[in-house]
Design a protein around this motif. Structure first.
Motif, PDB file in Angstrom:
ATOM      1  N   GLU A  70       0.829  -1.216   0.000  1.00  0.00           N
ATOM      2  CA  GLU A  70       0.000   0.000   0.000  1.00  0.00           C
ATOM      3  C   GLU A  70       0.854   1.253   0.000  1.00  0.00           C
ATOM      4  OE1 GLU A  70      -3.156   0.228   2.884  1.00  0.00           O
ATOM      5  OE2 GLU A  70      -3.605  -1.895   2.659  1.00  0.00           O
ATOM      6  N   ARG A  71       1.933   1.251   0.783  1.00  0.00           N
ATOM      7  CA  ARG A  71       2.827   2.403   0.819  1.00  0.00           C
ATOM      8  C   ARG A  71       3.452   2.639  -0.551  1.00  0.00           C
ATOM      9  NH1 ARG A  71       7.612   4.060   0.600  1.00  0.00           N
ATOM     10  NH2 ARG A  71       8.597   2.033   0.403  1.00  0.00           N
ATOM     11  N   ARG A  72       3.872   1.562  -1.209  1.00  0.00           N
ATOM     12  CA  ARG A  72       4.486   1.685  -2.532  1.00  0.00           C
ATOM     13  C   ARG A  72       3.490   2.191  -3.565  1.00  0.00           C
ATOM     14  NH1 ARG A  72       8.907  -3.093  -3.535  1.00  0.00           N
ATOM     15  NH2 ARG A  72      10.169  -2.653  -1.690  1.00  0.00           N
ATOM     16  N   ILE A  73       2.276   1.700  -3.504  1.00  0.00           N
ATOM     17  CA  ILE A  73       1.246   2.182  -4.427  1.00  0.00           C
ATOM     18  C   ILE A  73       1.013   3.674  -4.238  1.00  0.00           C
ATOM     19  CG2 ILE A  73      -1.231   2.061  -4.986  1.00  0.00           C
ATOM     20  CD1 ILE A  73      -1.030  -0.985  -4.427  1.00  0.00           C
ATOM     21  N   ALA A  74       0.889   4.105  -2.996  1.00  0.00           N
ATOM     22  CA  ALA A  74       0.667   5.536  -2.707  1.00  0.00           C
ATOM     23  C   ALA A  74       1.842   6.365  -3.195  1.00  0.00           C
ATOM     24  CB  ALA A  74       0.454   5.741  -1.200  1.00  0.00           C
ATOM     25  N   CYS A  75       3.053   5.859  -3.038  1.00  0.00           N
ATOM     26  CA  CYS A  75       4.249   6.573  -3.481  1.00  0.00           C
ATOM     27  C   CYS A  75       4.234   6.773  -4.990  1.00  0.00           C
ATOM     28  CB  CYS A  75       5.496   5.798  -3.042  1.00  0.00           C
ATOM     29  SG  CYS A  75       7.041   6.486  -3.654  1.00  0.00           S
ATOM     30  N   VAL A  76       3.922   5.715  -5.733  1.00  0.00           N
ATOM     31  CA  VAL A  76       3.873   5.813  -7.180  1.00  0.00           C
ATOM     32  C   VAL A  76       2.722   6.709  -7.626  1.00  0.00           C
ATOM     33  CG1 VAL A  76       3.520   4.510  -9.321  1.00  0.00           C
ATOM     34  CG2 VAL A  76       5.089   3.640  -7.573  1.00  0.00           C
ATOM     35  N   GLN A  77       1.597   6.648  -6.960  1.00  0.00           N
ATOM     36  CA  GLN A  77       0.469   7.523  -7.305  1.00  0.00           C
ATOM     37  C   GLN A  77       0.874   8.985  -7.159  1.00  0.00           C
ATOM     38  OE1 GLN A  77      -2.520   5.880  -4.659  1.00  0.00           O
ATOM     39  NE2 GLN A  77      -3.655   5.071  -6.403  1.00  0.00           N
ATOM     40  N   ARG A  78       1.616   9.311  -6.110  1.00  0.00           N
ATOM     41  CA  ARG A  78       2.096  10.691  -5.929  1.00  0.00           C
ATOM     42  C   ARG A  78       3.038  11.079  -7.050  1.00  0.00           C
ATOM     43  NH1 ARG A  78       2.180   8.924  -0.625  1.00  0.00           N
ATOM     44  NH2 ARG A  78       4.425   8.564  -0.660  1.00  0.00           N
ATOM     45  N   MET A  79       3.885  10.160  -7.482  1.00  0.00           N
ATOM     46  CA  MET A  79       4.824  10.446  -8.554  1.00  0.00           C
ATOM     47  C   MET A  79       4.106  10.728  -9.872  1.00  0.00           C
ATOM     48  SD  MET A  79       7.666   7.524  -7.769  1.00  0.00           S
ATOM     49  CE  MET A  79       8.949   8.113  -8.860  1.00  0.00           C
ATOM     50  N   LEU A  80       2.980  10.073 -10.079  1.00  0.00           N
ATOM     51  CA  LEU A  80       2.242  10.219 -11.339  1.00  0.00           C
ATOM     52  C   LEU A  80       1.249  11.365 -11.323  1.00  0.00           C
ATOM     53  CD1 LEU A  80       1.557   6.434 -12.056  1.00  0.00           C
ATOM     54  CD2 LEU A  80       3.344   7.891 -13.045  1.00  0.00           C
ATOM     55  N   ALA A  81       0.995  11.931 -10.160  1.00  0.00           N
ATOM     56  CA  ALA A  81       0.007  13.010 -10.055  1.00  0.00           C
ATOM     57  C   ALA A  81       0.508  14.310 -10.643  1.00  0.00           C
ATOM     58  CB  ALA A  81      -0.364  13.225  -8.601  1.00  0.00           C
TER      59      ALA A  81
END
Length: 81
Positions: A70-81
């Motif tokens: 979950e932490r990794r998913i959130a991290c990548v989502q922030r990178m793509l935002a």
């Protein structure tokens, strides 16, 4: 083929790199999924090539702890935002 070298498949296809990825994205009228060896360290180059659908299989499947996933998913989502 994979954008970068990958160990997800026993016999992976040849690496295409971001230059060929960009060429495909430039002429394709269909959605393209960039996959193969993509991690936070190189996702910027994939996005810079024009990819809008990066896939990070190994990065998300590595951790045995669901909270880390979950932490990794959130991290990548922030990178793509």
């Amino acid at each position: 083929g994979p954008v970068y070298p990958t160990t997800t498949k026993a016999v992976p296809d040849p690496v295409v790199g971001t230059t060929l990825l960009k060429k495909v994205l430039d002429f394709s009228r269909l959605p393209v999924v960039a996959i193969g060896g993509i991690f936070p360290e190189n996702i910027a180059a994939v996005i810079d090539a024009g990819a809008r659908n990066p896939c990070l299989v190994r990065y998300f499947m590595e951790p045995p702890d669901p909270a880390e996933v979950e932490r990794r998913i959130a991290c990548v989502q922030r990178m793509l935002a």
